[in-house]
Design a protein around this motif. Structure first.
Motif, PDB file in Angstrom:
ATOM      1  N   GLY A   1       0.823  -1.195   0.000  1.00 30.34           N
ATOM      2  CA  GLY A   1       0.000   0.000   0.000  1.00 30.34           C
ATOM      3  C   GLY A   1       0.859   1.246   0.000  1.00 30.34           C
ATOM      4  N   LYS A   2       0.385   2.278  -0.712  1.00 33.25           N
ATOM      5  CA  LYS A   2       1.098   3.558  -0.735  1.00 33.25           C
ATOM      6  C   LYS A   2       0.098   4.695  -0.589  1.00 33.25           C
ATOM      7  CE  LYS A   2       4.696   2.056  -4.010  1.00 33.25           C
ATOM      8  NZ  LYS A   2       5.445   2.433  -5.247  1.00 33.25           N
ATOM      9  N   LEU A   3       0.503   5.690   0.188  1.00 33.11           N
ATOM     10  CA  LEU A   3      -0.255   6.924   0.286  1.00 33.11           C
ATOM     11  C   LEU A   3       0.658   8.050  -0.159  1.00 33.11           C
ATOM     12  CD1 LEU A   3      -2.610   8.757   1.124  1.00 33.11           C
ATOM     13  CD2 LEU A   3      -1.750   8.648   3.475  1.00 33.11           C
ATOM     14  N   PHE A   4       0.355   8.646  -1.308  1.00 35.58           N
ATOM     15  CA  PHE A   4       1.121   9.757  -1.849  1.00 35.58           C
ATOM     16  C   PHE A   4       0.516  11.059  -1.327  1.00 35.58           C
ATOM     17  CE2 PHE A   4       1.224   6.251  -4.831  1.00 35.58           C
ATOM     18  CZ  PHE A   4       2.565   6.154  -5.192  1.00 35.58           C
ATOM     19  N   MET A   5       1.357  11.941  -0.772  1.00 38.18           N
ATOM     20  CA  MET A   5       0.851  13.163  -0.162  1.00 38.18           C
ATOM     21  C   MET A   5       1.547  14.377  -0.780  1.00 38.18           C
ATOM     22  SD  MET A   5      -1.365  14.312   1.984  1.00 38.18           S
ATOM     23  CE  MET A   5      -1.811  12.735   2.729  1.00 38.18           C
ATOM     24  N   ASP A   6       0.875  15.020  -1.713  1.00 39.63           N
ATOM     25  CA  ASP A   6       1.440  16.190  -2.362  1.00 39.63           C
ATOM     26  C   ASP A   6       1.427  17.382  -1.409  1.00 39.63           C
ATOM     27  OD1 ASP A   6       2.290  17.245  -5.173  1.00 39.63           O
ATOM     28  OD2 ASP A   6       0.909  18.756  -4.406  1.00 39.63           O
ATOM     29  N   VAL A   7       2.371  18.292  -1.613  1.00 37.99           N
ATOM     30  CA  VAL A   7       2.478  19.461  -0.735  1.00 37.99           C
ATOM     31  C   VAL A   7       1.226  20.330  -0.774  1.00 37.99           C
ATOM     32  CG1 VAL A   7       3.563  20.918  -2.497  1.00 37.99           C
ATOM     33  CG2 VAL A   7       4.011  21.365  -0.071  1.00 37.99           C
ATOM     34  N   GLU A   8       0.466  20.249  -1.868  1.00 36.75           N
ATOM     35  CA  GLU A   8      -0.736  21.066  -1.988  1.00 36.75           C
ATOM     36  C   GLU A   8      -1.967  20.432  -1.343  1.00 36.75           C
ATOM     37  OE1 GLU A   8      -0.785  23.962  -5.527  1.00 36.75           O
ATOM     38  OE2 GLU A   8      -0.423  22.009  -6.425  1.00 36.75           O
ATOM     39  N   SER A   9      -1.831  19.228  -0.847  1.00 38.35           N
ATOM     40  CA  SER A   9      -2.968  18.585  -0.192  1.00 38.35           C
ATOM     41  C   SER A   9      -3.307  19.297   1.117  1.00 38.35           C
ATOM     42  CB  SER A   9      -2.651  17.114   0.103  1.00 38.35           C
ATOM     43  OG  SER A   9      -3.642  16.544   0.923  1.00 38.35           O
TER      44      SER A   9
ATOM     45  N   ARG B   1       5.125   2.508  13.532  1.00 37.94           N
ATOM     46  CA  ARG B   1       4.128   1.494  13.887  1.00 37.94           C
ATOM     47  C   ARG B   1       2.810   2.238  14.059  1.00 37.94           C
ATOM     48  NH1 ARG B   1       5.661  -3.449  15.673  1.00 37.94           N
ATOM     49  NH2 ARG B   1       3.887  -3.574  17.113  1.00 37.94           N
ATOM     50  N   ASP B   2       1.796   1.812  13.334  1.00 33.63           N
ATOM     51  CA  ASP B   2       0.527   2.537  13.369  1.00 33.63           C
ATOM     52  C   ASP B   2      -0.587   1.559  12.994  1.00 33.63           C
ATOM     53  OD1 ASP B   2      -1.714   4.211  12.769  1.00 33.63           O
ATOM     54  OD2 ASP B   2      -0.351   5.909  12.483  1.00 33.63           O
ATOM     55  N   ALA B   3      -1.279   1.052  14.003  1.00 34.10           N
ATOM     56  CA  ALA B   3      -2.309   0.039  13.763  1.00 34.10           C
ATOM     57  C   ALA B   3      -3.446   0.572  12.905  1.00 34.10           C
ATOM     58  CB  ALA B   3      -2.850  -0.473  15.103  1.00 34.10           C
ATOM     59  N   GLU B   4      -3.801   1.843  13.072  1.00 36.71           N
ATOM     60  CA  GLU B   4      -4.915   2.407  12.312  1.00 36.71           C
ATOM     61  C   GLU B   4      -4.610   2.457  10.820  1.00 36.71           C
ATOM     62  OE1 GLU B   4      -7.519   5.530  14.676  1.00 36.71           O
ATOM     63  OE2 GLU B   4      -5.392   6.083  14.744  1.00 36.71           O
ATOM     64  N   ILE B   5      -3.378   2.768  10.488  1.00 28.62           N
ATOM     65  CA  ILE B   5      -2.998   2.836   9.077  1.00 28.62           C
ATOM     66  C   ILE B   5      -2.999   1.446   8.457  1.00 28.62           C
ATOM     67  CG2 ILE B   5      -1.075   3.327   7.520  1.00 28.62           C
ATOM     68  CD1 ILE B   5      -2.622   5.803   8.336  1.00 28.62           C
ATOM     69  N   VAL B   6      -2.480   0.459   9.175  1.00 26.55           N
ATOM     70  CA  VAL B   6      -2.499  -0.908   8.654  1.00 26.55           C
ATOM     71  C   VAL B   6      -3.939  -1.362   8.448  1.00 26.55           C
ATOM     72  CG1 VAL B   6      -1.932  -3.317   9.145  1.00 26.55           C
ATOM     73  CG2 VAL B   6      -0.274  -1.520   9.656  1.00 26.55           C
ATOM     74  N   GLU B   7      -4.803  -1.070   9.427  1.00 28.49           N
ATOM     75  CA  GLU B   7      -6.201  -1.456   9.314  1.00 28.49           C
ATOM     76  C   GLU B   7      -6.875  -0.755   8.131  1.00 28.49           C
ATOM     77  OE1 GLU B   7     -10.358  -1.686   9.527  1.00 28.49           O
ATOM     78  OE2 GLU B   7      -9.301   0.198   9.866  1.00 28.49           O
ATOM     79  N   LEU B   8      -6.513   0.512   7.910  1.00 25.17           N
ATOM     80  CA  LEU B   8      -7.065   1.243   6.768  1.00 25.17           C
ATOM     81  C   LEU B   8      -6.735   0.542   5.460  1.00 25.17           C
ATOM     82  CD1 LEU B   8      -8.276   3.807   5.348  1.00 25.17           C
ATOM     83  CD2 LEU B   8      -5.957   4.763   5.449  1.00 25.17           C
ATOM     84  N   PHE B   9      -5.478   0.142   5.291  1.00 24.38           N
ATOM     85  CA  PHE B   9      -5.089  -0.511   4.040  1.00 24.38           C
ATOM     86  C   PHE B   9      -5.676  -1.916   3.936  1.00 24.38           C
ATOM     87  CE2 PHE B   9      -2.090   2.972   3.670  1.00 24.38           C
ATOM     88  CZ  PHE B   9      -2.054   3.167   2.300  1.00 24.38           C
ATOM     89  N   HIS B  10      -5.822  -2.620   5.059  1.00 26.74           N
ATOM     90  CA  HIS B  10      -6.546  -3.892   5.022  1.00 26.74           C
ATOM     91  C   HIS B  10      -7.953  -3.666   4.457  1.00 26.74           C
ATOM     92  CE1 HIS B  10      -4.149  -6.124   8.414  1.00 26.74           C
ATOM     93  NE2 HIS B  10      -3.489  -6.071   7.271  1.00 26.74           N
ATOM     94  N   TRP B  11      -8.623  -2.676   5.007  1.00 23.20           N
ATOM     95  CA  TRP B  11     -10.007  -2.389   4.606  1.00 23.20           C
ATOM     96  C   TRP B  11     -10.092  -2.013   3.129  1.00 23.20           C
ATOM     97  CZ3 TRP B  11     -11.845   2.672   3.343  1.00 23.20           C
ATOM     98  CH2 TRP B  11     -13.232   2.735   3.121  1.00 23.20           C
ATOM     99  N   ILE B  12      -9.195  -1.161   2.668  1.00 20.12           N
ATOM    100  CA  ILE B  12      -9.220  -0.755   1.259  1.00 20.12           C
ATOM    101  C   ILE B  12      -9.026  -1.961   0.353  1.00 20.12           C
ATOM    102  CG2 ILE B  12      -8.023   0.562  -0.533  1.00 20.12           C
ATOM    103  CD1 ILE B  12      -7.414   2.687   1.582  1.00 20.12           C
ATOM    104  N   PHE B  13      -8.004  -2.749   0.645  1.00 24.86           N
ATOM    105  CA  PHE B  13      -7.699  -3.875  -0.233  1.00 24.86           C
ATOM    106  C   PHE B  13      -8.780  -4.952  -0.175  1.00 24.86           C
ATOM    107  CE2 PHE B  13      -5.613  -7.986  -1.093  1.00 24.86           C
ATOM    108  CZ  PHE B  13      -5.248  -7.747  -2.405  1.00 24.86           C
ATOM    109  N   GLU B  14      -9.281  -5.240   1.016  1.00 25.60           N
ATOM    110  CA  GLU B  14     -10.216  -6.353   1.176  1.00 25.60           C
ATOM    111  C   GLU B  14     -11.653  -6.000   0.809  1.00 25.60           C
ATOM    112  OE1 GLU B  14      -9.648  -7.639   5.177  1.00 25.60           O
ATOM    113  OE2 GLU B  14      -7.544  -8.178   4.846  1.00 25.60           O
ATOM    114  N   GLU B  15     -12.061  -4.767   1.114  1.00 27.98           N
ATOM    115  CA  GLU B  15     -13.449  -4.378   0.852  1.00 27.98           C
ATOM    116  C   GLU B  15     -13.633  -3.700  -0.501  1.00 27.98           C
ATOM    117  OE1 GLU B  15     -15.826  -5.396   2.763  1.00 27.98           O
ATOM    118  OE2 GLU B  15     -14.374  -6.278   4.163  1.00 27.98           O
ATOM    119  N   ASN B  16     -12.544  -3.241  -1.113  1.00 27.23           N
ATOM    120  CA  ASN B  16     -12.595  -2.613  -2.431  1.00 27.23           C
ATOM    121  C   ASN B  16     -13.641  -1.488  -2.470  1.00 27.23           C
ATOM    122  OD1 ASN B  16     -11.702  -2.295  -5.078  1.00 27.23           O
ATOM    123  ND2 ASN B  16     -13.166  -3.769  -5.906  1.00 27.23           N
ATOM    124  N   PRO B  17     -13.541  -0.501  -1.565  1.00 30.36           N
ATOM    125  CA  PRO B  17     -14.571   0.541  -1.460  1.00 30.36           C
ATOM    126  C   PRO B  17     -14.521   1.532  -2.610  1.00 30.36           C
ATOM    127  CG  PRO B  17     -12.735   1.068  -0.049  1.00 30.36           C
ATOM    128  CD  PRO B  17     -12.445  -0.284  -0.615  1.00 30.36           C
TER     129      PRO B  17
END
Length: 265
Positions: A89-97, A118-134
């Motif tokens: 998983g990747k989160l790209f964060m542009d300076v203008e965001s 270490r960040d459980a919320e971020i790992v859970e977020l990517f689990h959710w995105i990949f598994e639930e395909n929202p």
């Protein structure tokens, strides 16, 4: 963020077939999908890397492969990735965001140094995105909760003018002399100020932004050559070379394999 969390690979991974997703937001983007190896490349903005189910390896200029589960690569740092077929998983964060400040507060990084987290919320977020395909709005809502928008200025107003020029006229090559004249500064001062504020030289960021805008156009018209040329690339070959230098892989196979490609409207 050094929060205690369980980052072991869940048994449920095998029930989720490999697929790729790309969500383009307003100054930020999310990618999920299986990867093998990405050759040495360098971004024009900070990028959060997450081994969704297991760690991945990264190599910097010293030639040593190191293992990470969550890492932030700052802009301008050349690196290679070995995901060994895992889901990345990747989160790209542009300076203008509008989330750029919240991103840096949650994942503080320094120039030239990979940040390990270490960040459980971020790992859970990517689990959710990949598994639930929202859908895109659901992804944006989750990101907004984790990385709240801030509407104040995040960069020097003079540099903000240059960012606007790049964004509004991506096909135009403003010289450092033209930039200096527009801002009332010497050309050398403009370039120094830009690099200090953004983390990469002006030309590197301009290339990064052109690639970003070309991807947005590709979503709209599904014509890679047209999207590339409208954003300032001489031809498809020029675009492919820049894409490979920035992301470590050729663009054609990447976009062919993406099964969900959405852009915020």
């Amino acid at each position: 963020m050094d929060a205690s969390c369980d980052l072991h690979e869940p048994a449920t991974q095998r029930f989720h077939p490999f697929h790729s997703q790309l969500y383009l937001g307003d100054g930020r983007a999310v990618y999920c999908g299986p990867l093998q190896h990405l050759e040495a490349h360098v971004y024009g903005a900070p990028v959060l890397h997450v081994g969704i189910y297991k760690p991945f390896k990264m190599m910097l200029g010293d030639g040593v492969w190191r293992s990470y589960r969550i890492a932030v690569v700052p802009p301008g740092l050349r690196h290679a990735l070995d995901v060994a077929g895992g889901v990345h998983g990747k989160l790209f964060m542009d300076v203008e965001s509008l989330s750029a400040s919240a991103f840096r507060q949650r994942f503080p990084y320094r120039k030239g140094v990979v940040g390990r987290f270490r960040d459980a919320e971020i790992v859970e977020l990517f689990h959710w995105i990949f598994e639930e395909n929202p859908r895109q709005p659901e992804v944006e809502a989750r990101l907004d909760r984790l990385l709240p928008a801030e509407h104040g200025a995040t960069v020097d107003p003079r540099i903000a003018q240059i960012l606007a020029l790049i964004r509004n006229e991506p096909d135009r090559n403003y010289s450092q002399g033209e930039l200096g004249e527009a801002l009332g500064l010497s050309p050398s001062r403009v370039l120094h100020l830009f690099s200090s504020e953004i983390g990469v030289p002006y030309r590197r960021y301009r290339m990064w932004k052109r690639l970003w805008l070309a991807t947005e156009l590709l979503h709209a018209n599904d014509n890679m050559t047209m999207a590339a040329m409208e954003c300032g690339f001489a031809d498809a070959s020029h675009y492919s070379h820049a894409f490979r230098d920035t992301f470590g892989v050729n663009p054609a196979p990447v976009f062919r394999k993406i099964e969900r490609f959405e852009r915020l409207v």
